[in-house]
Design an enzyme around this catalytic site. Structure first.
Site, PDB file in Angstrom:
ATOM      1  N   ASN A   7       3.169 -10.248  -2.794  1.00 22.81           N
ATOM      2  CA  ASN A   7       2.716 -10.915  -1.573  1.00 22.81           C
ATOM      3  C   ASN A   7       2.612 -12.124  -1.914  1.00 22.81           C
ATOM      4  OD1 ASN A   7       1.383 -12.282   0.687  1.00 22.81           O
ATOM      5  ND2 ASN A   7       0.904 -10.199   1.340  1.00 22.81           N
ATOM      6  N   GLU A  34       4.913 -11.308   3.236  1.00 22.38           N
ATOM      7  CA  GLU A  34       4.251 -12.370   3.800  1.00 22.38           C
ATOM      8  C   GLU A  34       4.980 -13.742   3.372  1.00 22.38           C
ATOM      9  OE1 GLU A  34      -0.088 -13.589   4.946  1.00 22.38           O
ATOM     10  OE2 GLU A  34       0.264 -12.355   3.349  1.00 22.38           O
ATOM     11  N   ASP A 147       2.784  -4.677   0.032  1.00 20.65           N
ATOM     12  CA  ASP A 147       1.589  -4.839   0.402  1.00 20.65           C
ATOM     13  C   ASP A 147       1.165  -3.706   1.488  1.00 20.65           C
ATOM     14  OD1 ASP A 147      -1.007  -5.504   1.396  1.00 20.65           O
ATOM     15  OD2 ASP A 147      -0.607  -7.699   1.778  1.00 20.65           O
ATOM     16  N   ASN A 149      -1.936  -2.976   2.499  1.00 22.15           N
ATOM     17  CA  ASN A 149      -3.217  -3.150   3.351  1.00 22.15           C
ATOM     18  C   ASN A 149      -3.978  -2.078   3.355  1.00 22.15           C
ATOM     19  OD1 ASN A 149      -3.552  -5.970   3.809  1.00 22.15           O
ATOM     20  ND2 ASN A 149      -1.781  -6.143   5.175  1.00 22.15           N
ATOM     21  N   ASP A 218      -1.963  -3.696  -3.010  1.00 17.99           N
ATOM     22  CA  ASP A 218      -0.284  -3.660  -3.279  1.00 17.99           C
ATOM     23  C   ASP A 218      -0.163  -2.191  -4.092  1.00 17.99           C
ATOM     24  OD1 ASP A 218       0.340  -6.747  -2.628  1.00 17.99           O
ATOM     25  OD2 ASP A 218      -1.352  -6.660  -3.563  1.00 17.99           O
ATOM     26  N   ASP A 247      -2.873 -15.124  -2.637  1.00 13.85           N
ATOM     27  CA  ASP A 247      -4.216 -14.621  -2.763  1.00 13.85           C
ATOM     28  C   ASP A 247      -3.883 -13.189  -3.608  1.00 13.85           C
ATOM     29  OD1 ASP A 247      -3.087 -13.835  -0.588  1.00 13.85           O
ATOM     30  OD2 ASP A 247      -4.707 -14.379   0.531  1.00 13.85           O
ATOM     31  N   HIS A 248      -2.578 -12.730  -3.712  1.00 12.11           N
ATOM     32  CA  HIS A 248      -2.145 -11.707  -4.614  1.00 12.11           C
ATOM     33  C   HIS A 248      -1.741 -12.008  -5.691  1.00 12.11           C
ATOM     34  CE1 HIS A 248      -1.888  -8.973  -0.857  1.00 12.11           C
ATOM     35  NE2 HIS A 248      -2.084 -10.272  -0.222  1.00 12.11           N
TER      36      HIS A 248
END
Length: 272
Positions: A7, A34, A147, A149, A218, A247-248
């Site tokens: 991501n 994303e 991802d 989530n 993930d 941030d991943h």
């Protein structure tokens, strides 16, 4: 075969970091989520110059997924998750590459929960479960990468007691993930690291990365035909610590396709 999911949290602003990682890791397949870019703004030339053939599904400001393949182009199979013709969010792509079906997905976040966004998350999850069952029934070698989530268990989240009401950790979300896996999918990272607290995401706030206050959201799920081919899985954690990172962190698996099971022949309908 090395397959990764990443991501990127905005492909335009993170492009240098993405290209650096691609050069270092050289995955055969990279599933991106994303993108946060419309279809016409995807950096196709830069990706091709890096040695990758891209398939992408963009969306202005939000969402967006892509599948990058090295050496040869993948054949696009599906664009968008079936089950809701009114859903215009760019969250799902399928492509065939060297005999493996790659599904790249970006499952909705769902916060705040409860509420309409959480309802959409669970409905999307059910559509994924239904489509995954169809893929499973083919007996083909399939990877569901992206991802999701969702943190499936308490081992997948730093201080789980703080996340009990979050859409990524609510019982309904975890139940949907376990329902999916129960079809026969192998959770690659957890299979290779059954007891390790290992994360793929760290928030930008409160020095989460420095404190290793992360989440494992993930995932790369393997169909039964591919499960025997799994030889390694990991997270390129250091990528999260670089300048202007997502941030991943990239999450990856290695497959020895010589060990993959042969696809099952489809059953013929019984004679009437």
């Amino acid at each position: 075969m090395l397959i990764a999911t990443f991501n990127v949290n905005g492909i335009t602003s993170r492009l240098p970091a993405l290209l650096q990682w691609l050069e270092e890791k050289q995955p055969d397949v990279a599933c991106l989520q994303e993108l946060k870019a419309p279809q016409e703004k995807f950096p196709e030339l830069a990706i091709r110059d890096a040695g990758y053939h891209p398939i992408w599904l963009g969306q202005k400001s939000w969402n967006g997924v892509a599948i990058l393949t090295r050496g040869e182009a993948a054949q696009e199979v599906r664009r968008g998750l079936p089950g809701d013709d009114a859903d215009e969010q760019s969250r799902y792509l399928e492509a065939a590459y060297q005999g493996v079906l790659i599904a790249c997905l970006y499952l909705p976040n769902g916060n705040p929960a409860p509420g309409p966004k959480f309802d959409y998350k669970l409905a999307w999850f059910e559509r994924l479960i239904a489509h995954a069952a169809e893929l499973m029934a083919t007996g083909a070698p399939v990877v569901l990468a992206g991802d999701f989530n969702v943190m499936p268990t308490e081992l997948d989240v730093y201080k789980p007691e703080r996340w009990l009401t979050d859409a990524l950790f609510r019982p309904e979300t975890r139940a949907a993930f376990h329902k999916l896996v129960a079809q026969g999918w192998t959770d690659s990272l957890r299979t290779m690291h059954p007891d390790q607290r290992i994360y793929t995401f760290w928030d930008y706030f409160r020095n989460a990365y420095g404190r290793d206050a992360g989440l494992r959201i993930d995932h790369l799920l393997l169909s039964p035909a591919l499960a025997p081919a799994l030889t390694a899985a990991g997270v390129d954690r250091d990528v999260r610590g670089r300048e202007k990172p997502s941030d991943h962190a990239p999450t990856w698996i290695e497959l020895d396709l010589a060990r993959a099971a042969k696809p099952r022949a489809k059953r013929k309908a019984a004679a009437s």
